[in-house]
Design a protein around this motif. Structure first.
Motif, PDB file in Angstrom:
ATOM      1  N   SER A  54       0.957  -1.235  -0.082  1.00  0.00           N
ATOM      2  CA  SER A  54       0.381  -0.007   0.091  1.00  0.00           C
ATOM      3  C   SER A  54       1.026   1.114   0.218  1.00  0.00           C
ATOM      4  CB  SER A  54      -1.167  -0.125   1.311  1.00  0.00           C
ATOM      5  OG  SER A  54       0.303  -0.069   3.093  1.00  0.00           O
ATOM      6  N   THR A  55       1.966   1.602   0.940  1.00  0.00           N
ATOM      7  CA  THR A  55       2.604   2.332   0.829  1.00  0.00           C
ATOM      8  C   THR A  55       3.865   2.884  -0.497  1.00  0.00           C
ATOM      9  OG1 THR A  55       3.179   2.021   3.057  1.00  0.00           O
ATOM     10  CG2 THR A  55       4.444   3.728   2.354  1.00  0.00           C
ATOM     11  N   ALA A  93      -6.861   7.403   0.109  1.00  0.00           N
ATOM     12  CA  ALA A  93      -8.153   6.857   0.921  1.00  0.00           C
ATOM     13  C   ALA A  93      -9.086   5.986   0.204  1.00  0.00           C
ATOM     14  CB  ALA A  93      -9.689   7.586   0.114  1.00  0.00           C
ATOM     15  N   THR A  94      -8.178   5.575  -1.147  1.00  0.00           N
ATOM     16  CA  THR A  94      -8.847   4.546  -2.097  1.00  0.00           C
ATOM     17  C   THR A  94      -7.274   3.241  -1.358  1.00  0.00           C
ATOM     18  OG1 THR A  94      -8.627   5.378  -3.452  1.00  0.00           O
ATOM     19  CG2 THR A  94      -7.934   3.346  -4.187  1.00  0.00           C
ATOM     20  N   MET A  95      -6.045   3.230  -0.296  1.00  0.00           N
ATOM     21  CA  MET A  95      -5.180   2.854  -0.018  1.00  0.00           C
ATOM     22  C   MET A  95      -6.033   1.674   1.505  1.00  0.00           C
ATOM     23  SD  MET A  95      -2.852   1.732  -1.975  1.00  0.00           S
ATOM     24  CE  MET A  95      -4.679   1.647  -3.891  1.00  0.00           C
ATOM     25  N   VAL A  96      -6.770   3.216   1.658  1.00  0.00           N
ATOM     26  CA  VAL A  96      -7.043   2.836   3.389  1.00  0.00           C
ATOM     27  C   VAL A  96      -7.898   1.795   3.289  1.00  0.00           C
ATOM     28  CG1 VAL A  96      -8.329   3.405   5.750  1.00  0.00           C
ATOM     29  CG2 VAL A  96      -6.591   4.609   4.446  1.00  0.00           C
ATOM     30  N   GLN A  97      -9.425   2.034   2.029  1.00  0.00           N
ATOM     31  CA  GLN A  97      -9.784   1.172   1.679  1.00  0.00           C
ATOM     32  C   GLN A  97     -10.146  -0.427   1.510  1.00  0.00           C
ATOM     33  OE1 GLN A  97     -13.320   2.588   2.491  1.00  0.00           O
ATOM     34  NE2 GLN A  97     -14.417   0.158   1.457  1.00  0.00           N
ATOM     35  N   GLY A 104      -4.846  -2.916   8.581  1.00  0.00           N
ATOM     36  CA  GLY A 104      -4.825  -1.470   9.659  1.00  0.00           C
ATOM     37  C   GLY A 104      -5.239   0.112   8.932  1.00  0.00           C
ATOM     38  N   GLY A 105      -4.605  -0.257   7.473  1.00  0.00           N
ATOM     39  CA  GLY A 105      -4.414   0.834   6.199  1.00  0.00           C
ATOM     40  C   GLY A 105      -3.745   1.992   7.178  1.00  0.00           C
ATOM     41  N   HIS A 106      -1.903   1.643   7.462  1.00  0.00           N
ATOM     42  CA  HIS A 106      -1.824   3.074   7.846  1.00  0.00           C
ATOM     43  C   HIS A 106      -0.805   3.833   7.492  1.00  0.00           C
ATOM     44  CE1 HIS A 106      -1.269   0.856  13.054  1.00  0.00           C
ATOM     45  NE2 HIS A 106      -2.644   0.736  12.127  1.00  0.00           N
ATOM     46  N   ILE A 107      -0.031   2.924   6.673  1.00  0.00           N
ATOM     47  CA  ILE A 107       0.837   3.753   5.507  1.00  0.00           C
ATOM     48  C   ILE A 107       1.652   4.704   6.030  1.00  0.00           C
ATOM     49  CG2 ILE A 107       0.594   4.426   3.387  1.00  0.00           C
ATOM     50  CD1 ILE A 107      -2.496   3.137   3.130  1.00  0.00           C
ATOM     51  N   ASN A 108       1.466   4.997   7.238  1.00  0.00           N
ATOM     52  CA  ASN A 108       2.047   6.160   7.855  1.00  0.00           C
ATOM     53  C   ASN A 108       2.456   5.612   9.207  1.00  0.00           C
ATOM     54  OD1 ASN A 108       3.285   8.428   8.570  1.00  0.00           O
ATOM     55  ND2 ASN A 108       0.842  10.460   8.058  1.00  0.00           N
ATOM     56  N   PRO A 109       4.676   5.808  10.106  1.00  0.00           N
ATOM     57  CA  PRO A 109       5.225   5.332  10.349  1.00  0.00           C
ATOM     58  C   PRO A 109       4.299   6.323  11.938  1.00  0.00           C
ATOM     59  CG  PRO A 109       6.498   5.677   8.821  1.00  0.00           C
ATOM     60  CD  PRO A 109       5.070   6.323   8.659  1.00  0.00           C
TER      61      PRO A 109
END
Length: 325
Positions: A54-55, A93-97, A104-109
């Protein structure tokens, strides 16, 4: 013994005893093993790989919007802030979905650290998440670097502080926009709320877009240490890079702590705290000793020996947060 040497107490003698030291060392190793006991499962590595993929997609698509294809012209137009903000917001938004139910769709430290602080994620899992996010950001930025002509590549979306503001102001900007993002995540994903409607992932995407619309002229609007780390690593541009780690992580921690412990505390946690701590007549809180179970005469008290043997108080106390991978 030296006269000036204070007498050794019984507790200190026990601590220095070789058997006690071996036991403490063993209990510590058991706690570490308990912390990482869940990493050898398919579910765990599926979640970590989900964060990586996702990242990769997020960084590749989002950084692509920063490429100025008119850079070769004599008077190239300035960067389109609205285009960049919408691309970042809609991408997240697309990656979290897509990956929310996988990792959990964090994609962010900064989000991952906020989850650890509020005991929603184990420290062991968080370490692998942050590593996957950084590697994913490098991969995404590397792919963009390879497919983009050198003439229009520019800085490849590296976040840079505007020369008209100080580093302190830039740090504050990154803290505030990440605060807004993480607070939105906790508010829209709160299982205690009964009034939620619509799409949580879209609300998170809007939060990212708002942060970019505001902060791009100031700091480039990172809001995400991995997003800044990827292009910086590919282009080897690390000027003021520390700012894009410290600011977002502080903002994420403040937002998570305020939401979870001040504005919307978990009633179950509050109830457990009241059972453990009680106010004495002087107004101070003191820990309450657990009451011994009362066994009525003639009643039969069953003890499950198997459960008693398996239960290890050292693992439960010291690895409570770490072992929930």
């Amino acid at each position: 013994m030296n006269k000036n040497t204070p007498p050794t107490t019984g507790t200190e003698r026990h601590r220095t005893h070789p058997c006690i030291r071996r036991f403490l060392s063993w209990s510590k190793s058991q706690s570490i093993m308990a912390a990482f006991k869940g990493i050898w499962t398919k579910k765990f590595w599926r979640a970590v790989s989900g964060e990586y993929l996702s990242t990769v997609i997020f960084v590749l698509l989002s950084l692509g919007s920063t490429i100025n294809w008119a850079a070769e012209e004599e008077k190239p137009p300035p960067a389109n802030v609205v285009l960049i903000a919408l691309c970042f917001g809609l991408s997240i938004a697309t990656m979290v979905q897509c990956f929310g139910h996988i990792s959990g769709g964090h994609i962010n430290p900064a989000v991952t650290v906020a989850m650890v602080v509020t005991r929603k994620l184990s420290l062991a899992k968080a370490l692998f998440y942050v590593l996957a996010q950084c590697l994913g950001a490098i991969t995404g930025a590397g792919i963009l670097y390879l497919v983009t002509p050198a003439a229009v590549r520019g800085s490849l979306g590296v976040t840079m502080v505007n020369s008209k503001i100080t580093l302190g102001h830039a740090l504050l900007i990154e803290l505030l926009i990440t605060f807004e993002l993480v607070f939105t995540i906790f508010a829209t994903c709160d299982s205690k709320r009964a009034d939620l409607g619509g799409s949580a992932s879209l609300a998170i995407g809007f939060a990212v877009a708002i942060g970019h619309l505001f902060a791009i002229p100031y700091t480039g609007a990172s809001m995400n240490p991995a997003r800044s780390f990827g292009p910086a690593m590919v282009t080897l541009s690390f000027e003021n890079h520390w700012l894009y780690w410290l600011g977002p992580i502080l903002g994420g921690v403040f937002a998570a702590a305020l939401y979870e412990y001040l504005y919307c505390p978990d009633p179950e946690v509050k109830k457990r705290l009241k059972q453990v701590f009680k106010k004495d007549p002087s107004g101070r809180y003191k820990e309450v000793e657990p009451e011994e179970p009362v066994i009525k005469p003639g009643s039969i008290h069953h003890i499950d020996l198997e459960k008693a043997e398996k239960k290890d108080p050292f693992q439960e106390s010291s690895a409570e947060v770490l072992s929930s991978v």
